[in-house]
Design a protein around this motif. Structure first.
Motif, short mmCIF file in Angstrom:
data_model
loop_
_atom_site.label_atom_id
_atom_site.label_comp_id
_atom_site.label_asym_id
_atom_site.label_seq_id
_atom_site.Cartn_x
_atom_site.Cartn_y
_atom_site.Cartn_z
N SER A 39 0.73 -1.21 0.11
CA SER A 39 0.11 -0.06 -0.09
C SER A 39 0.81 1.27 -0.19
O SER A 39 0.36 2.28 -0.36
N ASP A 42 1.56 2.02 -3.62
CA ASP A 42 0.29 2.85 -3.93
C ASP A 42 0.31 4.01 -3.61
O ASP A 42 0.06 5.04 -4.48
N GLN A 46 0.29 7.37 -6.10
CA GLN A 46 -0.58 8.52 -6.14
C GLN A 46 -0.03 9.87 -5.92
O GLN A 46 -0.53 10.82 -6.45
N GLN A 70 -4.52 -5.24 -5.63
CA GLN A 70 -5.69 -4.37 -6.00
C GLN A 70 -5.86 -4.22 -7.45
O GLN A 70 -5.74 -2.83 -7.83
N SER A 72 -7.90 -4.21 -9.88
CA SER A 72 -8.86 -3.16 -10.58
C SER A 72 -8.70 -1.76 -10.40
O SER A 72 -8.78 -0.96 -11.03
N LYS A 73 -8.23 -1.52 -8.90
CA LYS A 73 -7.96 -0.02 -8.54
C LYS A 73 -6.54 0.45 -9.12
O LYS A 73 -6.61 1.56 -9.61
N VAL A 76 -7.04 1.36 -12.72
CA VAL A 76 -7.88 2.61 -13.00
C VAL A 76 -6.52 3.59 -12.89
O VAL A 76 -6.80 4.56 -13.64
N GLN A 77 -5.75 3.46 -11.94
CA GLN A 77 -4.68 4.43 -11.80
C GLN A 77 -3.71 4.47 -13.08
O GLN A 77 -3.34 5.73 -13.68
N SER A 98 -9.51 -2.28 -16.05
CA SER A 98 -9.82 -1.84 -14.54
C SER A 98 -11.29 -2.46 -14.41
O SER A 98 -11.63 -2.27 -13.36
N SER A 102 -14.83 -6.41 -11.76
CA SER A 102 -15.48 -5.33 -10.85
C SER A 102 -16.42 -4.61 -11.22
O SER A 102 -16.77 -4.71 -12.47
N THR A 105 -17.78 2.29 -10.49
CA THR A 105 -18.64 3.32 -10.06
C THR A 105 -19.32 3.92 -11.15
O THR A 105 -18.98 4.12 -12.43
N TYR A 108 -16.92 6.72 -12.63
CA TYR A 108 -15.94 6.10 -13.50
C TYR A 108 -16.37 5.73 -14.86
O TYR A 108 -15.82 6.03 -15.81
#
Length: 130
Positions: A39, A42, A46, A70, A72-73, A76-77, A98, A102, A105, A108
């Motif tokens: 993490s 990550d 970010q 993670q 899918s997350k 996305v990034q 991504s 999953s 949202t 997204y």
């Protein structure tokens, strides 16, 4: 509270408050102490995105993909980095990845559809919203 836990909390707080360079430094230092804590990578990625270090962030995120962290997350990034690097083909591929396995949202999906429309992929944009 342990030093690493405190430093990690401070790094996330700096990231969330928009102090990207400071957050990046804190994430690097914390990761040097706890190299199995993915993490932190990550957060580092970010932070790099926050200061518009898109290519550097991609390197970090691909390391996380290799570790299956993670997925899918992280895809996305990765997609977001490619979008800002104006690499439409890579963005589209990462955006599709991504959404595998999953439920994206609504926000997204709207962003995805808008970007597809910008690329003149109107039919795919409509399919994404239905």
């Amino acid at each position: 509270m342990s030093d690493i836990k405190q430093q990690t909390q401070e790094a996330w707080a700096k990231l969330n408050s928009g102090q990207y360079s400071l957050a990046e430094t804190l994430f690097i230092t914390a990761f040097e102490v706890a190299p199995t804590e993915l993490s932190l990578l990550d957060g580092l990625g970010q932070s790099m995105m926050g200061r518009r270090g898109w290519s550097e962030a991609l390197e970090i995120f691909y390391m996380l993909i290799e570790q299956e962290f993670q997925l899918s997350k992280i895809w996305v990034q990765i997609a977001e980095c490619y979008y800002h690097l104006n690499n439409s083909e890579a963005w589209l591929s990462a955006a599709h990845k991504s959404m595998e396995g999953s439920s994206p949202t609504a926000e997204y999906l709207v962003t995805y559809a808008q970007r597809l429309a910008q690329m003149n992929l109107d039919n795919e944009a409509l399919r994404a919203l239905t």
